[in-house]
Design a protein around this motif. Structure first.
Motif, mmCIF file in Angstrom:
data_model
loop_
_atom_site.group_PDB
_atom_site.id
_atom_site.type_symbol
_atom_site.label_atom_id
_atom_site.label_comp_id
_atom_site.label_asym_id
_atom_site.label_seq_id
_atom_site.Cartn_x
_atom_site.Cartn_y
_atom_site.Cartn_z
ATOM 1 N N UNK A 155 -37.039 22.901 20.522
ATOM 2 C CA UNK A 155 -37.649 21.861 21.367
ATOM 3 C C UNK A 155 -37.880 20.617 20.514
ATOM 4 N N UNK A 156 -36.902 19.731 20.433
ATOM 5 C CA UNK A 156 -37.046 18.531 19.596
ATOM 6 C C UNK A 156 -38.138 17.597 20.116
ATOM 7 N N UNK A 157 -38.821 16.948 19.176
ATOM 8 C CA UNK A 157 -39.894 16.022 19.545
ATOM 9 C C UNK A 157 -39.348 14.658 19.956
ATOM 10 N N UNK A 158 -38.088 14.412 19.591
ATOM 11 C CA UNK A 158 -37.512 13.103 19.866
ATOM 12 C C UNK A 158 -36.275 13.252 20.742
ATOM 13 N N UNK A 159 -35.990 12.195 21.458
ATOM 14 C CA UNK A 159 -34.755 12.115 22.237
ATOM 15 C C UNK A 159 -33.864 11.060 21.606
ATOM 16 N N UNK A 160 -32.612 11.024 22.030
ATOM 17 C CA UNK A 160 -31.716 9.987 21.522
ATOM 18 C C UNK A 160 -32.264 8.597 21.845
ATOM 19 N N UNK A 161 -32.892 8.487 23.015
ATOM 20 C CA UNK A 161 -33.418 7.183 23.427
ATOM 21 C C UNK A 161 -34.564 6.735 22.523
ATOM 22 N N UNK A 162 -35.484 7.679 22.214
ATOM 23 C CA UNK A 162 -36.622 7.299 21.374
ATOM 24 C C UNK A 162 -36.176 6.999 19.946
ATOM 25 N N UNK A 163 -35.224 7.795 19.436
ATOM 26 C CA UNK A 163 -34.695 7.531 18.098
ATOM 27 C C UNK A 163 -33.940 6.210 18.067
ATOM 28 N N UNK A 164 -33.233 5.926 19.138
ATOM 29 C CA UNK A 164 -32.492 4.668 19.221
ATOM 30 C C UNK A 164 -33.443 3.486 19.223
ATOM 31 N N UNK A 165 -34.553 3.624 19.947
ATOM 32 C CA UNK A 165 -35.543 2.539 20.003
ATOM 33 C C UNK A 165 -36.155 2.301 18.629
ATOM 34 N N UNK A 166 -36.487 3.381 17.913
ATOM 35 C CA UNK A 166 -37.052 3.244 16.575
ATOM 36 C C UNK A 166 -36.033 2.628 15.619
ATOM 37 N N UNK A 167 -34.774 3.035 15.766
ATOM 38 C CA UNK A 167 -33.726 2.487 14.907
ATOM 39 C C UNK A 167 -33.571 0.989 15.133
ATOM 40 N N UNK A 168 -33.620 0.582 16.396
ATOM 41 C CA UNK A 168 -33.523 -0.848 16.709
ATOM 42 C C UNK A 168 -34.673 -1.618 16.079
ATOM 43 N N UNK A 169 -35.854 -1.028 16.174
ATOM 44 C CA UNK A 169 -37.040 -1.706 15.644
ATOM 45 C C UNK A 169 -36.971 -1.829 14.129
ATOM 46 N N UNK A 170 -36.498 -0.772 13.461
ATOM 47 C CA UNK A 170 -36.414 -0.801 12.005
ATOM 48 C C UNK A 170 -35.353 -1.772 11.508
#
Length: 204
Positions: A155-170
Motif C-alpha cells: 500500500x504505497x503512501x504516494x501516487x504518481x500524481x503526488x510524486x509528480x507534483x513534488x517533483x515539479x515543485x522541487x
C-alpha cells in the motif's frame, strides 16, 4: 556300455523323467526315487532343453554361442545391465528435454514480463518523473533488474500524481524557500553546576 533308450508319444513323461534325473532334489519330485546297483559307479548326465538353455546362449550373431552355465549367467547379467542402462539413458534424455523446454518457457515468460515493464516505463518518459529513470531507462534488462532490487510496497503512501507534483515543485525555478526549523540552544554551562555531576562514580 549299455544304452537304454526311452520311446514314447508326446506328453507321456520323457522330459519329466529327464528333469528328475537331472535334479532329484527338486520339490516337484519329492515322492520319486530310483535304485542303481553300485550307484557310486555312476555319474548321471542329462542333456535336454534345460541343459541347452543353461549352457548355450545364442549371441547377437547367428551361429555364435556362449558355452558354459557360468558364462551364460554372466552374459545374461550383462544384457540385463545393458537394458537397464539404455532405460536410464532414455529417462535422462527425456528429463534433459523437459528441463530444456521448461528453461525455454521460463526465459520466454521472463522476456515477456521485461517487455511489459519497459512498456509501462514508456508512459513516464519525458515527463515529470523522467529524471528518476536516469541510468537504466535505455535498457530493458537494466530497468527490469532495477525493479527486482526494489522492495514491493503493498500500500504505497504516494501516487504518481503526488510524486509528480513534488517533483515539479522541487525542479521549479520559481520555488519559494520554506521556513526552516528554529535553531536549538543548549546551555551547557548551567548543566555543569548540577549536583549530580559532582558525584564520584566508582566501579564495583
Amino acid at each position: 556300455k549299455k544304452i537304454v533308450l526311452f520311446y514314447g508319444h508326446n506328453g507321456t513323461g520323457k522330459s519329466t523323467v529327464a528333469r528328475y534325473l537331472q535334479d532329484t532334489t527338486h520339490n516337484n519330485y519329492s515322492h520319486c526315487s530310483y535304485v542303481l546297483p553300485n550307484a557310486q559307479d555312476y555319474q548321471i548326465l542329462v542333456y535336454n532343453t534345460d541343459f541347452v538353455e543353461k549352457n548355450f546362449s545364442q549371441g547377437s550373431f547367428e551361429g555364435v554361442f556362449t558355452l558354459g552355465e557360468t558364462n551364460v549367467t554372466a552374459e545374461q547379467a550383462i544384457n540385463t545391465a545393458k537394458a537397464e542402462i539404455e532405460k536410464l539413458e532414455k529417462q535422462r534424455t527425456q528429463k534433459q528435454t523437459l528441463n530444456g523446454q521448461h528453461k525455454e518457457k521460463e526465459t520466454t515468460q521472463e522476456k515477456a514480463i521485461q517487455a511489459k515493464c519497459f512498456e509501462t516505463k514508456h508512459m513516464h518518459d519525458k515527463k515529470d518523473l523522467d529524471h528518476c529513470l536516469i541510468g537504466f531507462k535505455g535498457s530493458t534488462d537494466a530497468f527490469y533488474n532495477e525493479i527486482l532490487k526494489t522492495d514491493l510496497i503493498e500500500t504505497p503512501e504516494y501516487t504518481f500524481e503526488s510524486l509528480s507534483a513534488e517533483s515539479k515543485e522541487l525542479n521549479s525555478k520559481s520555488a519559494t524557500q520554506k521556513i526552516s526549523i528554529k535553531n536549538l540552544v543548549l546551555d551547557l554551562a548551567s548543566s555543569e553546576s548540577a549536583t549530580i555531576l559532582n558525584e564520584v562514580i566508582v566501579g564495583s
